[in-house]
Design a protein around this motif. Structure first.
Motif, PDB file in Angstrom:
ATOM      1  N   MET A   1      38.886  29.855  37.151  1.00  0.00           N
ATOM      2  CA  MET A   1      40.122  29.620  38.132  1.00  0.00           C
ATOM      3  C   MET A   1      39.111  29.599  39.265  1.00  0.00           C
ATOM      4  SD  MET A   1      43.143  31.915  39.509  1.00  0.00           S
ATOM      5  CE  MET A   1      44.180  31.782  37.839  1.00  0.00           C
ATOM      6  N   ARG A   2      39.506  28.823  40.408  1.00  0.00           N
ATOM      7  CA  ARG A   2      38.582  28.549  41.648  1.00  0.00           C
ATOM      8  C   ARG A   2      39.604  29.227  42.781  1.00  0.00           C
ATOM      9  NH1 ARG A   2      37.322  24.249  45.549  1.00  0.00           N
ATOM     10  NH2 ARG A   2      35.113  24.915  46.210  1.00  0.00           N
ATOM     11  N   ILE A   3      39.102  30.431  43.521  1.00  0.00           N
ATOM     12  CA  ILE A   3      39.864  31.109  44.215  1.00  0.00           C
ATOM     13  C   ILE A   3      39.562  31.008  45.757  1.00  0.00           C
ATOM     14  CG2 ILE A   3      40.945  33.566  44.870  1.00  0.00           C
ATOM     15  CD1 ILE A   3      40.548  34.050  41.690  1.00  0.00           C
ATOM     16  N   VAL A   4      40.180  30.870  46.820  1.00  0.00           N
ATOM     17  CA  VAL A   4      39.883  30.908  48.035  1.00  0.00           C
ATOM     18  C   VAL A   4      40.270  32.371  48.514  1.00  0.00           C
ATOM     19  CG1 VAL A   4      41.932  29.547  49.046  1.00  0.00           C
ATOM     20  CG2 VAL A   4      39.791  29.923  50.557  1.00  0.00           C
ATOM     21  N   TYR A   5      39.386  33.010  48.948  1.00  0.00           N
ATOM     22  CA  TYR A   5      39.644  34.504  49.453  1.00  0.00           C
ATOM     23  C   TYR A   5      39.281  34.685  50.869  1.00  0.00           C
ATOM     24  CZ  TYR A   5      39.904  39.423  48.565  1.00  0.00           C
ATOM     25  OH  TYR A   5      40.353  40.953  48.542  1.00  0.00           O
ATOM     26  N   ARG A   6      40.285  34.770  51.773  1.00  0.00           N
ATOM     27  CA  ARG A   6      40.003  35.043  52.865  1.00  0.00           C
ATOM     28  C   ARG A   6      40.127  36.770  53.301  1.00  0.00           C
ATOM     29  NH1 ARG A   6      40.286  32.284  57.972  1.00  0.00           N
ATOM     30  NH2 ARG A   6      40.978  33.562  59.563  1.00  0.00           N
ATOM     31  N   LEU A  54      43.837  33.887  48.121  1.00  0.00           N
ATOM     32  CA  LEU A  54      44.062  35.256  48.055  1.00  0.00           C
ATOM     33  C   LEU A  54      43.586  36.010  49.600  1.00  0.00           C
ATOM     34  CD1 LEU A  54      44.322  38.425  46.843  1.00  0.00           C
ATOM     35  CD2 LEU A  54      41.888  38.080  45.813  1.00  0.00           C
ATOM     36  N   TRP A  55      44.155  36.860  50.050  1.00  0.00           N
ATOM     37  CA  TRP A  55      43.936  37.308  51.612  1.00  0.00           C
ATOM     38  C   TRP A  55      44.270  38.907  51.611  1.00  0.00           C
ATOM     39  CZ3 TRP A  55      47.635  35.943  56.340  1.00  0.00           C
ATOM     40  CH2 TRP A  55      46.913  36.432  57.432  1.00  0.00           C
ATOM     41  N   THR A  56      43.178  39.730  51.985  1.00  0.00           N
ATOM     42  CA  THR A  56      43.121  40.845  52.234  1.00  0.00           C
ATOM     43  C   THR A  56      42.880  40.944  53.861  1.00  0.00           C
ATOM     44  OG1 THR A  56      42.172  41.593  50.410  1.00  0.00           O
ATOM     45  CG2 THR A  56      41.890  43.144  52.000  1.00  0.00           C
ATOM     46  N   ARG A  83      49.967  31.971  47.274  1.00  0.00           N
ATOM     47  CA  ARG A  83      49.605  32.626  48.047  1.00  0.00           C
ATOM     48  C   ARG A  83      49.632  33.832  48.087  1.00  0.00           C
ATOM     49  NH1 ARG A  83      53.224  29.545  52.225  1.00  0.00           N
ATOM     50  NH2 ARG A  83      54.467  30.230  50.417  1.00  0.00           N
ATOM     51  N   VAL A  84      48.365  35.020  47.936  1.00  0.00           N
ATOM     52  CA  VAL A  84      48.765  36.387  47.518  1.00  0.00           C
ATOM     53  C   VAL A  84      48.151  37.125  48.567  1.00  0.00           C
ATOM     54  CG1 VAL A  84      47.909  37.980  45.696  1.00  0.00           C
ATOM     55  CG2 VAL A  84      48.568  35.863  45.059  1.00  0.00           C
ATOM     56  N   GLY A  85      48.804  38.358  49.015  1.00  0.00           N
ATOM     57  CA  GLY A  85      48.313  39.090  50.018  1.00  0.00           C
ATOM     58  C   GLY A  85      47.910  40.392  49.018  1.00  0.00           C
ATOM     59  N   PHE A  86      46.845  40.943  49.472  1.00  0.00           N
ATOM     60  CA  PHE A  86      46.408  42.332  48.671  1.00  0.00           C
ATOM     61  C   PHE A  86      45.823  43.253  49.810  1.00  0.00           C
ATOM     62  CE2 PHE A  86      43.437  45.123  46.709  1.00  0.00           C
ATOM     63  CZ  PHE A  86      44.006  45.642  45.546  1.00  0.00           C
ATOM     64  N   HIS A  87      46.648  44.460  49.811  1.00  0.00           N
ATOM     65  CA  HIS A  87      45.824  45.492  50.893  1.00  0.00           C
ATOM     66  C   HIS A  87      46.029  47.050  50.290  1.00  0.00           C
ATOM     67  CE1 HIS A  87      44.675  47.062  54.735  1.00  0.00           C
ATOM     68  NE2 HIS A  87      44.328  45.334  55.217  1.00  0.00           N
ATOM     69  N   THR A 109      53.259  34.784  52.455  1.00  0.00           N
ATOM     70  CA  THR A 109      52.560  34.786  51.245  1.00  0.00           C
ATOM     71  C   THR A 109      53.468  34.989  50.232  1.00  0.00           C
ATOM     72  OG1 THR A 109      52.194  37.032  51.398  1.00  0.00           O
ATOM     73  CG2 THR A 109      50.457  35.881  51.934  1.00  0.00           C
ATOM     74  N   ASP A 110      53.285  34.406  48.785  1.00  0.00           N
ATOM     75  CA  ASP A 110      54.223  34.495  47.762  1.00  0.00           C
ATOM     76  C   ASP A 110      54.496  35.773  47.141  1.00  0.00           C
ATOM     77  OD1 ASP A 110      54.819  31.575  47.990  1.00  0.00           O
ATOM     78  OD2 ASP A 110      52.709  31.324  47.338  1.00  0.00           O
TER      79      ASP A 110
END
Length: 123
Positions: A1-6, A54-56, A83-87, A109-110
Motif C-alpha cells: 500500500m502507498r500511504i501519504v502521511y502528513r 494519514l495525518w498526525t 482520510r485518517v487522523g491519528f493522535h 477525515t473519514d
C-alpha cells in the motif's frame, strides 16, 4: 500500500516517525509530507497514486496554513482514498476542545483514532 502521511517527521522520537517506520517495516511505501514546511497544495499532489492519507497533526504547524486550504485539499484527496487522523493526545474537556468543531483534522477525515476515549457522544 502507498500511504501519504502528513505530520512532523523532524524529531527522532515522535508519533509520526515511529508509525512511519512501522508502516515501512510492514512493507508499505510511505510518502512523508512535513507539516511545518509542505503546503496543502503540495500534499495534495504528493497524494497522487496513493491508497491512504494519514495525518498526525501538530497544531502549531497546522495553524501556519489557511484552514480553507486544508479543507480543500482534504476534499480532493477524499475523492481518491480514505482520510485518517491519528493522535495520542486528548481534546475533550480541555481548553482546545473547540478545535473538534472547526479544524480540518477532525472535520475532514473519514476516520479518527485518538486516545480521547469515553466521549462517544462528542465524537
Amino acid at each position: 500500500m502507498r500511504i501519504v502521511y502528513r505530520g512532523n517527521f523532524e524529531p527522532q522520537h515522535s508519533t509520526e516517525t515511529h508509525i512511519g517506520l512501522t508502516l515501512e517495516a510492514m512493507g508499505h511505501e510511505l510518502v512523508r509530507s512535513q507539516e511545518s514546511s509542505v503546503s496543502w497544495q503540495d500534499t495534495e499532489r504528493m497524494a497522487e497514486g496513493c491508497d491512504l492519507f494519514l495525518w498526525t497533526m501538530t497544531f502549531d504547524f497546522a495553524a501556519r496554513w489557511a484552514r480553507r486550504d486544508a479543507f480543500a485539499a482534504l476534499q480532493q484527496i477524499g475523492t481518491r482514498m480514505p482520510r485518517v487522523g491519528f493522535h495520542l493526545d486528548l481534546w475533550h474537556l480541555l481548553s482546545r476542545e473547540d478545535q473538534l468543531r472547526r479544524e480540518a483534522f477532525f472535520q475532514a477525515t473519514d476516520f479518527m483514532f485518538t486516545a480521547d476515549g469515553d466521549h462517544d457522544v462528542g465524537w
